[in-house]
Design an enzyme around this catalytic site. Sequence first.
Site, PDB file in Angstrom:
ATOM      1  N   HIS A 297      64.868  45.766  55.179  1.00 43.52           N
ATOM      2  CA  HIS A 297      65.558  45.992  53.914  1.00 43.52           C
ATOM      3  C   HIS A 297      66.218  44.738  53.344  1.00 43.52           C
ATOM      4  O   HIS A 297      66.741  44.777  52.235  1.00 43.52           O
ATOM      5  CB  HIS A 297      66.615  47.086  54.087  1.00 43.52           C
ATOM      6  CG  HIS A 297      66.041  48.465  54.130  1.00 43.52           C
ATOM      7  ND1 HIS A 297      65.017  48.813  54.985  1.00 43.52           N
ATOM      8  CD2 HIS A 297      66.334  49.582  53.409  1.00 43.52           C
ATOM      9  CE1 HIS A 297      64.712  50.097  54.800  1.00 43.52           C
ATOM     10  NE2 HIS A 297      65.492  50.584  53.841  1.00 43.52           N
TER      11      HIS A 297
ATOM     12  N   HIS B 287      28.075  47.581  34.960  1.00 40.65           N
ATOM     13  CA  HIS B 287      29.544  47.552  34.970  1.00 40.65           C
ATOM     14  C   HIS B 287      30.113  46.248  34.412  1.00 40.65           C
ATOM     15  O   HIS B 287      30.904  46.273  33.480  1.00 40.65           O
ATOM     16  CB  HIS B 287      30.098  47.773  36.391  1.00 40.65           C
ATOM     17  CG  HIS B 287      31.533  47.383  36.504  1.00 40.65           C
ATOM     18  ND1 HIS B 287      32.566  48.256  36.279  1.00 40.65           N
ATOM     19  CD2 HIS B 287      32.119  46.184  36.774  1.00 40.65           C
ATOM     20  CE1 HIS B 287      33.717  47.621  36.408  1.00 40.65           C
ATOM     21  NE2 HIS B 287      33.476  46.369  36.704  1.00 40.65           N
TER      22      HIS B 287
ATOM     23  N   GLU C 131      58.463  53.363  42.931  1.00 40.70           N
ATOM     24  CA  GLU C 131      58.922  52.100  42.330  1.00 40.70           C
ATOM     25  C   GLU C 131      57.903  51.550  41.327  1.00 40.70           C
ATOM     26  O   GLU C 131      58.262  51.097  40.232  1.00 40.70           O
ATOM     27  CB  GLU C 131      59.192  51.055  43.424  1.00 40.70           C
ATOM     28  CG  GLU C 131      60.342  51.413  44.364  1.00 40.70           C
ATOM     29  CD  GLU C 131      59.926  52.386  45.474  1.00 40.70           C
ATOM     30  OE1 GLU C 131      58.717  52.651  45.626  1.00 40.70           O
ATOM     31  OE2 GLU C 131      60.824  52.893  46.178  1.00 40.70           O
TER      32      GLU C 131
ATOM     33  N   HIS D  66      31.989  43.409  30.297  1.00 43.14           N
ATOM     34  CA  HIS D  66      31.690  44.717  30.897  1.00 43.14           C
ATOM     35  C   HIS D  66      31.116  45.672  29.858  1.00 43.14           C
ATOM     36  O   HIS D  66      31.863  46.368  29.163  1.00 43.14           O
ATOM     37  CB  HIS D  66      32.974  45.312  31.485  1.00 43.14           C
ATOM     38  CG  HIS D  66      33.627  44.438  32.501  1.00 43.14           C
ATOM     39  ND1 HIS D  66      34.356  43.313  32.159  1.00 43.14           N
ATOM     40  CD2 HIS D  66      33.672  44.525  33.859  1.00 43.14           C
ATOM     41  CE1 HIS D  66      34.812  42.740  33.265  1.00 43.14           C
ATOM     42  NE2 HIS D  66      34.421  43.445  34.305  1.00 43.14           N
TER      43      HIS D  66
HETATM   44  C1  LIG Z   1      44.192  46.700  40.489  1.00 40.07           C
HETATM   45  C2  LIG Z   1      42.784  46.243  40.260  1.00 40.07           C
HETATM   46  N1  LIG Z   1      41.965  46.130  41.303  1.00 40.07           N
HETATM   47  C3  LIG Z   1      40.702  45.673  41.131  1.00 40.07           C
HETATM   48  C4  LIG Z   1      40.251  45.334  39.895  1.00 40.07           C
HETATM   49  C5  LIG Z   1      38.845  44.782  39.715  1.00 40.07           C
HETATM   50  N2  LIG Z   1      38.003  45.807  39.061  1.00 40.07           N
HETATM   51  C6  LIG Z   1      37.790  45.803  37.747  1.00 40.07           C
HETATM   52  S1  LIG Z   1      36.866  47.104  37.236  1.00 40.07           S
HETATM   53  C7  LIG Z   1      36.717  47.688  38.810  1.00 40.07           C
HETATM   54  C8  LIG Z   1      35.927  48.939  39.091  1.00 40.07           C
HETATM   55  C9  LIG Z   1      36.460  50.033  38.298  1.00 40.07           C
HETATM   56  O1  LIG Z   1      35.640  51.143  38.378  1.00 40.07           O
HETATM   57  P1  LIG Z   1      35.737  52.192  37.204  1.00 40.07           P
HETATM   58  O2  LIG Z   1      37.134  52.387  36.811  1.00 40.07           O
HETATM   59  O3  LIG Z   1      34.973  53.373  37.651  1.00 40.07           O
HETATM   60  O4  LIG Z   1      35.032  51.463  36.011  1.00 40.07           O
HETATM   61  P2  LIG Z   1      33.494  51.541  35.599  1.00 40.07           P
HETATM   62  O5  LIG Z   1      32.722  50.776  36.630  1.00 40.07           O
HETATM   63  O6  LIG Z   1      33.108  52.970  35.577  1.00 40.07           O
HETATM   64  O7  LIG Z   1      33.463  50.880  34.271  1.00 40.07           O
HETATM   65  C10 LIG Z   1      37.390  46.864  39.697  1.00 40.07           C
HETATM   66  C11 LIG Z   1      37.454  47.090  41.151  1.00 40.07           C
HETATM   67  C12 LIG Z   1      41.155  45.472  38.824  1.00 40.07           C
HETATM   68  N3  LIG Z   1      40.820  45.139  37.585  1.00 40.07           N
HETATM   69  N4  LIG Z   1      42.397  45.956  39.031  1.00 40.07           N
END
Ligand SMILES: Cc1ncc(C[n+]2csc(CCOP(=O)(O)OP(=O)(O)O)c2C)c(N)n1
Length: 658
Positions: free
Chosen positions: A469, A262, A407, A30
């Site tokens: 529960h 990204h 939680e 990334h």
């Molecule tokens: C809980 C979770 N859901 C989904 C992902 C997959 N994922 C990784 S980065 C991302 C997008 C994140 O967007 P942002 O925080 O704006 O990062 P940017 O594209 O700006 O680097 C996703 C959906 C993850 N790593 N964790």
Amino acid sequence: MTIDPSRLAPMANAIRALSMDAVQAANSGHPGMPMGMADVATVLWSKYLKFDPKAPDWADRDRFVLSAGHGSMLIYSLLHLSGYDAPTMDDIRNFRQLGSPCAGHPENFLLPGVECTTGPLGQGLAMAVGMAIAERHLNGVFGDDLVDHDTWVVAGDGCLMEGINHEAIGLAGNLRLGHLKVLWDSNAITIDGSTDLSTCEDIPARYRATGWNVVECDGHDFADIDRALGAAKAETAKPTLVVCRTVIGKGAPNKQGTSATHGAPLGAEEIAAARAELGWTAAPFEIPTAIVADWRKTGERGAVLRQEWNARLDASSDKAEFERRMAGDLTRGDEVAAAFSAWLSDDKKVATRKASELALDILTPLLPEMVGGSADLTGSNNTKTKATTPLTADDYAGRYVYYGIREFGMAAAMNGMALHGGVIPYGGTFLIFSDYCRNAVRLSALQQIRAIYVFTHDSIGLGEDGPTHQPVEQVMSLRMIPNLNVFRPCDIVETAECWRLALQNKETPSVLALSRQNLPQLRHEGDMLSARGAYRLRMAKAERKAVLIGTGSEVELACNVADALEAQGIGADVVSMPSMELFEQQEAAYKADLLPADTLKISIEAGVTMGWERYTGCDGLQIGLNRFGASAPAEELFAKFGFTVDAIVPQITNKLNG
Ligand SMILES: Cc1ncc(C[n+]2csc(CCOP(=O)(O)OP(=O)(O)O)c2C)c(N)n1
Ligand SMILES: [Mg+2]
């Protein structure tokens, strides 16, 4: 260091170059996030962050958390450039390859300087809340001389969008964690495209409403970044969100500002264009010496501060205790052992959640590093003791966190506290809601940290609250998580033993699954038998034909079934198995002796049976509950679902005769 853009820009571009080259070499990763936050990170590390690359474990360092863990090349670049021993340039060349500490996402156990494992979005920030709690708590106990540092977080749009963000910032705002500073990489881009595809939230308004200070800056204007970070640093009464307006992939002329940067390599052509755009002429994985020299200077401030801190520590009468707590070493083990061994001669019939409270009554005064809490179920989880006074914004030296109905936020904060060091966090909720915090429990295990989960109301034995529960699959499914010890003690003696084992395991988190209903004391002898995970509680009197394996509240039933079998001349052992994980670690001979091949083996546990075949064999019997429970008094439920002597004995005799 003063802010001199002519020096800072090349420093930031070094991050950009390393990030695009490493992702290109790995053909995965990334680049967008590190390139977009390079300018902010450069100002933070050169002027604000307190760190010493030669002492990554220095107790009073600022904590730096890359919550947007997919941007891992940002932290690898920062650690390398500022002069940490690792990662080396070879490690960075091998980004995302087997054996390199530069894993796809940052792992706390692979690189000093990586404070926590991140990647599951939102949890880094939530762990940082726990780090900031631990910092204020230890400051309250040991004072400014020994503990006075900030927790800095880099978080993305995703971290702020996740539900856990609401829990985490609510906790931080109410505790007025003024030493927590979150730098939001506000680039308005996520994987699917622009953030307006999925949100129209006024995030600064939400943070302000939750008790946060909010400042903004242009994330590519060094002077403006400096102003905003200065304002964040100066604010100590509230946590601060710094909205950094950035361009994802900044520096890649054709792709910046789009989700194309990204999570994919930029490609050779775009990298060449970016080099031209940035005026970066060095070859891949080469950093001009003048720029390296500027980066190496960033750690000098911290090195001086650490020397001064060392002198204060040496002069402190608290030195030994401070060092003990930070090392995570237990103390007063003899007193703990003596107090618990006195219980063997009692005959207490109590719920194991109550037994846990009685254990905590002994443990918490002796171990001041234990910091408890509950997600709004204090009176049900029995997690609070006299020694654990509330930890609040007015008294950080307190030891009991009212986490609220959060939680996931609680579990992530506990991870942050354990990672910070100096405290041993334990926290409670109903076992059924372990699913709400499950990914944080998983991260406790992955990160090899001592977080202790007190999960009460562990079966249909909770009764009238009904199937929403009543845990059915939770105990077994928690056992599936690697490096997590799941304890289901059967009585007061085993509960005390399981607490001791949980505390002794520095690198393995624990779950204590505890009953709501009263359970008789079954153990009156033996020391720490639970350490083997399973042991023979009762030996067959008649010739042994059967071995009954029970856990928790079903061990009593196993004993009653054994009595009924013995009355028919059928010898039956009773094995109590408070922890499958610890039993798995025993040598083969011990296991074979406990579960002999020539016997019928029967498991009894009020939960799903999947997995018990491991010990009963496919030709054994698994007594359990493979459906949801029902709403009724516990006794009636156990009868309805076949957890009675009368229902179980014929199944065993039929098997033995068939
Ligand atoms: C809980 C979770 N859901 C989904 C992902 C997959 N994922 C990784 S980065 C991302 C997008 C994140 O967007 P942002 O925080 O704006 O990062 P940017 O594209 O700006 O680097 C996703 C959906 C993850 N790593 N964790
Ligand atoms: Mg984004």
